[in-house]
Design an enzyme around this catalytic site. Structure first.
Site, PDB file in Angstrom:
ATOM      1  N   SER C  65     -95.229 -82.259   1.988  1.00 30.29           N
ATOM      2  CA  SER C  65     -95.044 -83.719   1.877  1.00 30.29           C
ATOM      3  C   SER C  65     -95.840 -84.524   2.909  1.00 30.29           C
ATOM      4  CB  SER C  65     -93.565 -84.085   2.007  1.00 30.29           C
ATOM      5  OG  SER C  65     -92.866 -83.710   0.858  1.00 30.29           O
ATOM      6  N   LYS C  68     -98.624 -86.527   1.581  1.00 30.53           N
ATOM      7  CA  LYS C  68     -98.390 -87.804   0.884  1.00 30.53           C
ATOM      8  C   LYS C  68     -98.982 -88.977   1.654  1.00 30.53           C
ATOM      9  CE  LYS C  68     -94.009 -86.225  -1.178  1.00 30.53           C
ATOM     10  NZ  LYS C  68     -92.536 -86.211  -1.033  1.00 30.53           N
ATOM     11  N   TYR C 193    -101.986 -82.024  -7.551  1.00 28.14           N
ATOM     12  CA  TYR C 193    -100.913 -82.308  -6.600  1.00 28.14           C
ATOM     13  C   TYR C 193    -100.448 -81.050  -5.874  1.00 28.14           C
ATOM     14  CZ  TYR C 193     -96.559 -84.174  -4.678  1.00 28.14           C
ATOM     15  OH  TYR C 193     -95.550 -84.561  -3.833  1.00 28.14           O
ATOM     16  N   TYR C 245     -87.726 -88.341   4.695  1.00 29.14           N
ATOM     17  CA  TYR C 245     -86.809 -88.254   3.558  1.00 29.14           C
ATOM     18  C   TYR C 245     -85.629 -89.226   3.764  1.00 29.14           C
ATOM     19  CZ  TYR C 245     -89.489 -83.937   2.920  1.00 29.14           C
ATOM     20  OH  TYR C 245     -90.492 -83.031   2.772  1.00 29.14           O
ATOM     21  N   VAL C 263     -91.900 -79.674   3.852  1.00 28.55           N
ATOM     22  CA  VAL C 263     -90.918 -78.622   3.659  1.00 28.55           C
ATOM     23  C   VAL C 263     -91.355 -77.287   4.294  1.00 28.55           C
ATOM     24  CG1 VAL C 263     -91.693 -77.702   1.454  1.00 28.55           C
ATOM     25  CG2 VAL C 263     -89.241 -77.876   1.924  1.00 28.55           C
TER      26      VAL C 263
END
Lengths: 309, 309, 309, 309
Positions: C65, C68, C193, C245, C263
């Site tokens: 993540s 991102k 992705y 998160y 993660v």
């Protein structure tokens, strides 16, 4: 096939009672928590006036959510179908009976049906009368008429306990007041609603009310029309689609009769054209239905071919 | 009271057709968008083999969501009741048929019932066969058997269109795959499901299937048991509690018969012990039900006393 | 106060590592599950080129993540701020990173921010290039440029594993395709992705990227502007409001620096005008953040006065 | 760059005021509905005691939701950080400020943060005092101290209006009472909370409070520590992550300073180490923030480089 003796019911009860141990008696107010977990009683009321019973059928219990069907009937008589359904919907919901989330996500805000708490509160709001006291008397008279029992009244201790602890219902009422679904004084409505839920009767009385609904509103003893056919029909329909909380779909498959349960362990059944059923078994499953009562209805539905489907 | 002539139905149709203008034909694929908004046809199938009809009853239309009842019946036969309901629930929902939110908020993730898209996809997943092709052939054979019409097949153009645009259903399937509800190849299931939805028949065929369900699985012409009683009962129950999308509750009150609608404008009715009904009227209300079809069923339910409640 | 030696960081690491036992290494793909739970490494990158480190800082890990933030930077460069925010929102959410419910309840359907999976997929969709391959190369080049490390590439085994198991992300993409947020081939986007998430680097590389963001897009070694100030500012803002998160709010209070976790146990920090931080500690808390990594950042924030608030 | 004259602010105000026409003054109580849509005033308070202003800065307005920051500060002082966050969370939410749904879906039931209504009510519940009256006096004293203005009081008419119409807040409180988040008398809490929201001041007072927060709790005139550093830090953090309702994320990107808005059109800004800002512009956008006030802050953030990111 019809039931022909109390012994038949006794036998079924003794089998269904075995499931009571898997549930729990409602604990949220002391007066309910003292109920005996393994109690189970049933009455069957045929339109010819014949009746059968088993268990301690003289024991009174409070209607709790079962009263939602009767307040709906009275509100429909008082206000007419069109008016009632401007304030409450007709659709079943997969949510628990006390959920508030859908009131917020649905636009306009309107309880999905009269069997969840929000809807039942909106319905009680529509019972006519000059004062909350008068409205409650009218409801009590209506229920005395349906049972044919003039001694029916409410349990003051339970009403008081519930009035004091009904925070969630007050949240629902204030939410609906914000959105114009309800426009009376909140405490007055709460007083009326908690008394309504605390109305007491026994299994035989309850079976008789079920029989009136089953026979399209007709008194099984006098033949008198106690409520309009359409009102009886609407009540039975809601009992099928949302009478057993969010286990209504499963109950419709496994049992298949119009029924309404309450947290005291009562269940009223109204088998169209056939009979009324009154059950009380205080041990509840996780959805809030009498665990032995449901088992008993499954057995009765099989044995006496009661399923509508 | 029974229907005694086609003229009676013609009269009702002409009255119900007036409501078609208030709805809209489904627009999401071209092959459905060309349907004529004011079409309305009906067939009534009695268990003694007598039938009545009105409108262009020879016209084929695709089953769409009506097929969910038939795939459920086959899955129940293939896997048994207990197995089927490990993957799909039994509860009605106030949400739209294509909603995904409840799959996430409910734990464990499981579609609430077989009549919403997620549930229907999980059901089709359970139809037995060595290949997707074989599974579809088995479903087709089953439907041919229920209709007594060996020529029943599916509309290739519509199946193809739906396969290409079924993004939302793919989202549902992938979500369920994540949660172990579905464990086959997604595109194979989509191929099977879109073909299932594109199976075509006319009102008379559909009324005959409704009649089989109404008569507890018994073929009205040969008396042969085409599906087990319990399967027919479960199907009818879901038709009452969730057959008309999130207008099922209202429909149960206003009409009161087990029915399932599809986005092509079809409605199948199965009145227990009485008759089967097949309707097609492509103009839809905002919930996705045939607007004139529902009005027609209301009129028929009143005139012929079809309500179960 | 500035850090002046590796020993200072070693000391902090040895204290923070004690918390690793309370978390769990990600288990959803085998390649992540083999990580050592008690590993913890950190690098600190000052804009003057000075750096400090502790733990096994040469060890590569996948960005997951964290990527991102970098795909968002590239999409902003490629499409401009206005265009990007037509497809993805700017608001934090109390929901988990992989939630789909808000996509349905919010109208129009649009992911709430670029740090939840749905938003990140919509962002990656906007990276320019003639083919998915070309788009990935552009992203890789961009990241090589930010790290100053030409050897950066992705972990093929992890990319493949994630591609095969990304059912939930496919559900999100198909849902967004239905609503017009995404309009490319789903499998191509998934390929792109999952490769993006599998890009590997070590703590020092990561700290350097954090330093570029901290210094408004400026290369700490060459002084060259690697990305526009506004893009760096937007990235840091999202890192504060939704970088950790649905523990972002708590992290902002307890630590108070722009940070993004993944993660694999990585965390990138970008302290405005001060420094970049790269951390890897694979043991995760229940929200999916490195449990020892967060503790380490709390200690560093206190010791070096890094909080922005 | 610092502001050097009132004229600079006058110029910015005249540009920002142009956006007021696109919003609407709050209509839910008469006393707010009479506000002039095109009013806009601003005060800037530097820690050296210098101040600049423009517009009708002597005009009082009620704090409304801005008071949530100050009650949080007092509750943190009264109960400590650990205790406060057992009853209210730290996470931003994508939901509107008055939403109840998350209280139900989150387990255990706990408001997500102190800036939404549910959280603010739980915070006010934690202000210490023997009676509701005493608790309000303590809050008023605290605010008088922060403003350095002993004449600060509340608007009785507005408090009364809000008390009478606060159905939704009562719903939130009863819901939280059911779940043990709140355990005092509901009407007492409502009385306290509506008075809190009706506390009045002008832009200069508000800017001074912002300055105290900006300077880590330090009085800009006397240097006295009016509240602990950690309390000031926590307040500023919440102002960034959830100070502008569900437009907080967008505001953080476009403006990038800790700020809290109220439905009267007020906004308090606290730029860390730099300055305090007080704004009033009653015309609101659809999220409930002063539409011209936000534009003004955007301009000020650019001109005076106020963004933290």
């Amino acid at each position: 096939m019809l039931c022909r003796s109390n012994d038949e019911l006794e036998l079924l009860i003794s089998q269904a009672r075995a499931f009571a141990g898997q549930g729990e008696v409602a604990q949220y107010i002391p007066a309910l928590a003292v109920a005996h977990k393994h109690e189970l009683s049933v009455a069957l009321y045929y339109p010819d006036g014949k009746g059968f019973m088993a268990g301690d059928t003289e024991e009174n219990f409070t209607l709790q959510s079962i009263s939602k069907v009767l307040s709906l009937a009275l509100a429909l008589i008082d206000q007419g179908e069109e008016c009632v359904f401007t304030r409450v919907g007709k659709e079943p919901t997969g949510d628990p009976f006390n959920s508030i989330a859908k009131l917020e996500t649905n636009k306009p805000s309107k309880p999905l049906n009269p069997m969840i708490n929000a809807g039942a509160l909106a319905v009680t709001h529509m019972i006519k009368g000059n004062t909350a006291g008068e409205r409650f008397e009218r409801l009590l008279d209506f229920i005395r008429c349906l049972t044919g029992n003039e001694t029916i009244t409410y349990n003051k201790e339970i009403a008081k306990s519930e009035f004091e602890t009904a925070h969630l219902n007050r949240a629902l009422v204030y939410f609906m007041k914000e959105h114009g679904v309800i426009d009376e004084d909140v405490e007055e409505l709460m007083d009326l609603y908690t008394k309504q839920c605390a109305i007491e009767m026994n299994c035989i009385d309850l079976a008789r009310v079920g029989c009136v609904l089953a026979m399209d509103g007709c008194d099984p003893d006098t033949g008198k029309q106690l409520l309009p056919i359409d009102v009886a029909r609407i009540c039975k329909t809601f009992m099928v689609t949302c009478g057993m909380y969010n286990a209504s779909g499963e109950f419709a498959i496994n049992v298949g009769i119009p029924a309404k349960s309450g947290v005291s362990g009562g269940i009223m059944g109204a088998v169209p054209k056939k009979c009324g059923i009154g059950i009380c078994g205080p041990s509840l499953d996780e959805k809030g239905n009498s665990i032995a009562g449901i088992k008993l209805l499954e057995m009765m539905a099989k044995r006496y071919s009661l399923s509508m489907f």
